[in-house]
Scaffold this motif. Structure first.
Motif, PDB file in Angstrom:
ATOM      1  N   LYS A 234      64.419  -8.589 -40.107  1.00  0.00           N
ATOM      2  CA  LYS A 234      63.000  -8.235 -40.111  1.00  0.00           C
ATOM      3  C   LYS A 234      62.772  -7.246 -38.976  1.00  0.00           C
ATOM      4  O   LYS A 234      62.931  -7.599 -37.809  1.00  0.00           O
ATOM      5  CB  LYS A 234      62.137  -9.477 -39.920  1.00  0.00           C
ATOM      6  CG  LYS A 234      60.634  -9.216 -39.864  1.00  0.00           C
ATOM      7  CD  LYS A 234      59.887 -10.527 -39.620  1.00  0.00           C
ATOM      8  CE  LYS A 234      58.397 -10.310 -39.492  1.00  0.00           C
ATOM      9  NZ  LYS A 234      57.686 -11.591 -39.203  1.00  0.00           N
ATOM     10  N   ASP A 235      62.430  -6.020 -39.331  1.00  0.00           N
ATOM     11  CA  ASP A 235      62.287  -4.964 -38.330  1.00  0.00           C
ATOM     12  C   ASP A 235      63.574  -4.892 -37.497  1.00  0.00           C
ATOM     13  O   ASP A 235      64.648  -4.746 -38.049  1.00  0.00           O
ATOM     14  CB  ASP A 235      61.057  -5.198 -37.450  1.00  0.00           C
ATOM     15  CG  ASP A 235      59.768  -5.152 -38.244  1.00  0.00           C
ATOM     16  OD1 ASP A 235      59.706  -4.354 -39.199  1.00  0.00           O
ATOM     17  OD2 ASP A 235      58.829  -5.888 -37.915  1.00  0.00           O
ATOM     18  N   LYS A 236      63.458  -5.069 -36.162  1.00  0.00           N
ATOM     19  CA  LYS A 236      64.636  -5.020 -35.295  1.00  0.00           C
ATOM     20  C   LYS A 236      65.188  -6.410 -34.982  1.00  0.00           C
ATOM     21  O   LYS A 236      66.040  -6.568 -34.111  1.00  0.00           O
ATOM     22  CB  LYS A 236      64.298  -4.290 -33.990  1.00  0.00           C
ATOM     23  CG  LYS A 236      63.996  -2.810 -34.196  1.00  0.00           C
ATOM     24  CD  LYS A 236      63.768  -2.107 -32.869  1.00  0.00           C
ATOM     25  CE  LYS A 236      63.522  -0.620 -33.085  1.00  0.00           C
ATOM     26  NZ  LYS A 236      63.347   0.108 -31.805  1.00  0.00           N
ATOM     27  N   GLN A 237      64.719  -7.402 -35.715  1.00  0.00           N
ATOM     28  CA  GLN A 237      65.168  -8.777 -35.511  1.00  0.00           C
ATOM     29  C   GLN A 237      66.197  -9.146 -36.584  1.00  0.00           C
ATOM     30  O   GLN A 237      66.113  -8.685 -37.721  1.00  0.00           O
ATOM     31  CB  GLN A 237      63.974  -9.731 -35.584  1.00  0.00           C
ATOM     32  CG  GLN A 237      62.860  -9.401 -34.599  1.00  0.00           C
ATOM     33  CD  GLN A 237      61.681 -10.341 -34.735  1.00  0.00           C
ATOM     34  OE1 GLN A 237      61.467 -11.210 -33.913  1.00  0.00           O
ATOM     35  NE2 GLN A 237      60.902 -10.163 -35.791  1.00  0.00           N
TER      36      GLN A 237
ATOM     37  N   ALA B  22      78.565 -21.358 -36.645  1.00  0.00           N
ATOM     38  CA  ALA B  22      78.123 -20.399 -35.629  1.00  0.00           C
ATOM     39  C   ALA B  22      76.871 -19.655 -36.098  1.00  0.00           C
ATOM     40  O   ALA B  22      76.689 -19.411 -37.294  1.00  0.00           O
ATOM     41  CB  ALA B  22      79.236 -19.405 -35.330  1.00  0.00           C
ATOM     42  N   GLU B  23      76.020 -19.292 -35.113  1.00  0.00           N
ATOM     43  CA  GLU B  23      74.782 -18.588 -35.419  1.00  0.00           C
ATOM     44  C   GLU B  23      74.523 -17.509 -34.370  1.00  0.00           C
ATOM     45  O   GLU B  23      74.861 -17.680 -33.199  1.00  0.00           O
ATOM     46  CB  GLU B  23      73.595 -19.555 -35.437  1.00  0.00           C
ATOM     47  CG  GLU B  23      73.686 -20.648 -36.492  1.00  0.00           C
ATOM     48  CD  GLU B  23      72.600 -21.684 -36.326  1.00  0.00           C
ATOM     49  OE1 GLU B  23      71.580 -21.594 -37.024  1.00  0.00           O
ATOM     50  OE2 GLU B  23      72.775 -22.575 -35.462  1.00  0.00           O
ATOM     51  N   ILE B  24      73.930 -16.407 -34.807  1.00  0.00           N
ATOM     52  CA  ILE B  24      73.501 -15.348 -33.894  1.00  0.00           C
ATOM     53  C   ILE B  24      72.029 -15.074 -34.164  1.00  0.00           C
ATOM     54  O   ILE B  24      71.635 -14.832 -35.306  1.00  0.00           O
ATOM     55  CB  ILE B  24      74.316 -14.054 -34.083  1.00  0.00           C
ATOM     56  CG1 ILE B  24      75.816 -14.316 -33.875  1.00  0.00           C
ATOM     57  CG2 ILE B  24      73.834 -12.972 -33.111  1.00  0.00           C
ATOM     58  CD1 ILE B  24      76.685 -13.113 -34.196  1.00  0.00           C
ATOM     59  N   TYR B  25      71.216 -15.121 -33.101  1.00  0.00           N
ATOM     60  CA  TYR B  25      69.793 -14.839 -33.197  1.00  0.00           C
ATOM     61  C   TYR B  25      69.503 -13.594 -32.350  1.00  0.00           C
ATOM     62  O   TYR B  25      70.035 -13.433 -31.264  1.00  0.00           O
ATOM     63  CB  TYR B  25      68.949 -15.981 -32.623  1.00  0.00           C
ATOM     64  CG  TYR B  25      69.118 -17.340 -33.250  1.00  0.00           C
ATOM     65  CD1 TYR B  25      68.139 -17.856 -34.087  1.00  0.00           C
ATOM     66  CD2 TYR B  25      70.229 -18.132 -32.964  1.00  0.00           C
ATOM     67  CE1 TYR B  25      68.265 -19.127 -34.638  1.00  0.00           C
ATOM     68  CE2 TYR B  25      70.370 -19.394 -33.513  1.00  0.00           C
ATOM     69  CZ  TYR B  25      69.378 -19.891 -34.354  1.00  0.00           C
ATOM     70  OH  TYR B  25      69.512 -21.146 -34.893  1.00  0.00           O
ATOM     71  N   SER B  26      68.595 -12.742 -32.833  1.00  0.00           N
ATOM     72  CA  SER B  26      68.096 -11.653 -31.993  1.00  0.00           C
ATOM     73  C   SER B  26      66.654 -11.351 -32.369  1.00  0.00           C
ATOM     74  O   SER B  26      66.344 -11.126 -33.537  1.00  0.00           O
ATOM     75  CB  SER B  26      68.931 -10.387 -32.137  1.00  0.00           C
ATOM     76  OG  SER B  26      68.388  -9.347 -31.332  1.00  0.00           O
ATOM     77  N   ASN B  27      65.788 -11.347 -31.361  1.00  0.00           N
ATOM     78  CA  ASN B  27      64.384 -10.999 -31.582  1.00  0.00           C
ATOM     79  C   ASN B  27      64.082  -9.562 -31.171  1.00  0.00           C
ATOM     80  O   ASN B  27      62.934  -9.168 -31.010  1.00  0.00           O
ATOM     81  CB  ASN B  27      63.467 -11.957 -30.824  1.00  0.00           C
ATOM     82  CG  ASN B  27      63.667 -11.891 -29.314  1.00  0.00           C
ATOM     83  OD1 ASN B  27      64.555 -11.195 -28.824  1.00  0.00           O
ATOM     84  ND2 ASN B  27      62.843 -12.622 -28.585  1.00  0.00           N
TER      85      ASN B  27
ATOM     86  N   SER C  12      59.931 -16.920 -35.633  1.00  0.00           N
ATOM     87  CA  SER C  12      60.700 -18.016 -35.049  1.00  0.00           C
ATOM     88  C   SER C  12      62.131 -18.083 -35.597  1.00  0.00           C
ATOM     89  O   SER C  12      63.012 -18.674 -34.958  1.00  0.00           O
ATOM     90  CB  SER C  12      59.985 -19.346 -35.303  1.00  0.00           C
ATOM     91  OG  SER C  12      59.816 -19.575 -36.698  1.00  0.00           O
ATOM     92  N   ARG C  13      62.361 -17.493 -36.762  1.00  0.00           N
ATOM     93  CA  ARG C  13      63.709 -17.470 -37.335  1.00  0.00           C
ATOM     94  C   ARG C  13      64.691 -16.744 -36.424  1.00  0.00           C
ATOM     95  O   ARG C  13      65.900 -17.013 -36.455  1.00  0.00           O
ATOM     96  CB  ARG C  13      63.665 -16.779 -38.711  1.00  0.00           C
ATOM     97  CG  ARG C  13      65.020 -16.463 -39.345  1.00  0.00           C
ATOM     98  CD  ARG C  13      65.703 -17.690 -39.878  1.00  0.00           C
ATOM     99  NE  ARG C  13      64.948 -18.256 -40.974  1.00  0.00           N
ATOM    100  CZ  ARG C  13      65.111 -17.911 -42.256  1.00  0.00           C
ATOM    101  NH1 ARG C  13      65.983 -16.989 -42.599  1.00  0.00           N
ATOM    102  NH2 ARG C  13      64.381 -18.497 -43.188  1.00  0.00           N
TER     103      ARG C  13
END
Length: 204
Positions: free
Chosen positions: A63-66, A74-79, A187-188
């Motif tokens: 979503k946009d730059k997220q 394993a998980e990678i999150y970036s806001n 929040s995702r």
């Protein structure tokens, strides 16, 4: 490695092929109109003798730059500001997004025309259902030497890619079950420490 993968799949100078540029520009402009994207991904690594070394499956949300990537546990999150790399068991590493790092393709660059400054590119085939474009990085410090992207003509998206690294290994990527109209809460894209009370948080 996967960050390189997803950036190569969803996209992908002086001697640039105008036909290839038009295809890449059209895809980039179209991506900017989507409110959210989800997809399944797979990638397979092969050595210089074309012998498979392994394959991995997972999911990605953008979503946009997220972005959010799940690969097994394993998980990678970036806001768009921070990146949380969770190893799936005991620790999460937190770092700031480095927009100045040009050695790798990252999801933050998905919705830009970065290919104009980072690559020379050429349309090598338009047969069948895909436009095939070979992209060569202009900066030799990058950890790969060639990216071949396959733009699906009907979807107007890059759904397959092959990345040749400096050791002549090939990484083949594929996206499937692509939803370009996904409703994704912010929040995702943020690691929620309260859901992982026993995880060690490491700030880089």
């Amino acid at each position: 490695m996967f960050i390189l993968a997803i950036s190569a799949i969803l996209f992908a100078a002086a001697q640039n092929d105008p036909n290839a540029k038009k295809i890449l520009d059209d895809i980039s402009n179209k991506l900017k109109t989507y409110k959210g994207i989800t997809a399944n991904f797979s990638y397979t690594t092969k050595d210089r003798n074309n012998k498979p070394k392994g394959s991995i499956n997972g999911t990605i949300s953008i979503k946009d730059k997220q972005y959010y990537i799940k690969q097994d546990a394993a998980e990678i999150y970036s806001n768009g500001v921070n990146i949380w790399n969770y190893d799936g068991s005991s620790e999460v590493t937190v770092s700031e997004v480095d927009n100045s790092d040009d050695k790798m393709l990252t999801p933050q660059k998905f919705l830009t025309n970065f290919y104009d400054k980072d690559f020379t590119y050429k349309l090598v085939s338009s047969s069948g259902n895909y436009n095939e474009i070979v992209m060569i990085p202009t900066d030799k410090r990058k950890n790969f030497k060639q990216v071949t992207v396959f733009a699906d003509k009907k979807k107007n998206l890059i759904t397959k890619a092959k990345v040749l690294d400096k050791s002549d290994n090939t990484i083949e990527f594929t996206l499937s079950n692509i939803n370009t109209n996904a409703s994704l809460p912010d929040s995702r894209f943020v690691f929620n420490a309260s859901k992982y009370p026993n995880v060690e948080i490491i700030n880089e």
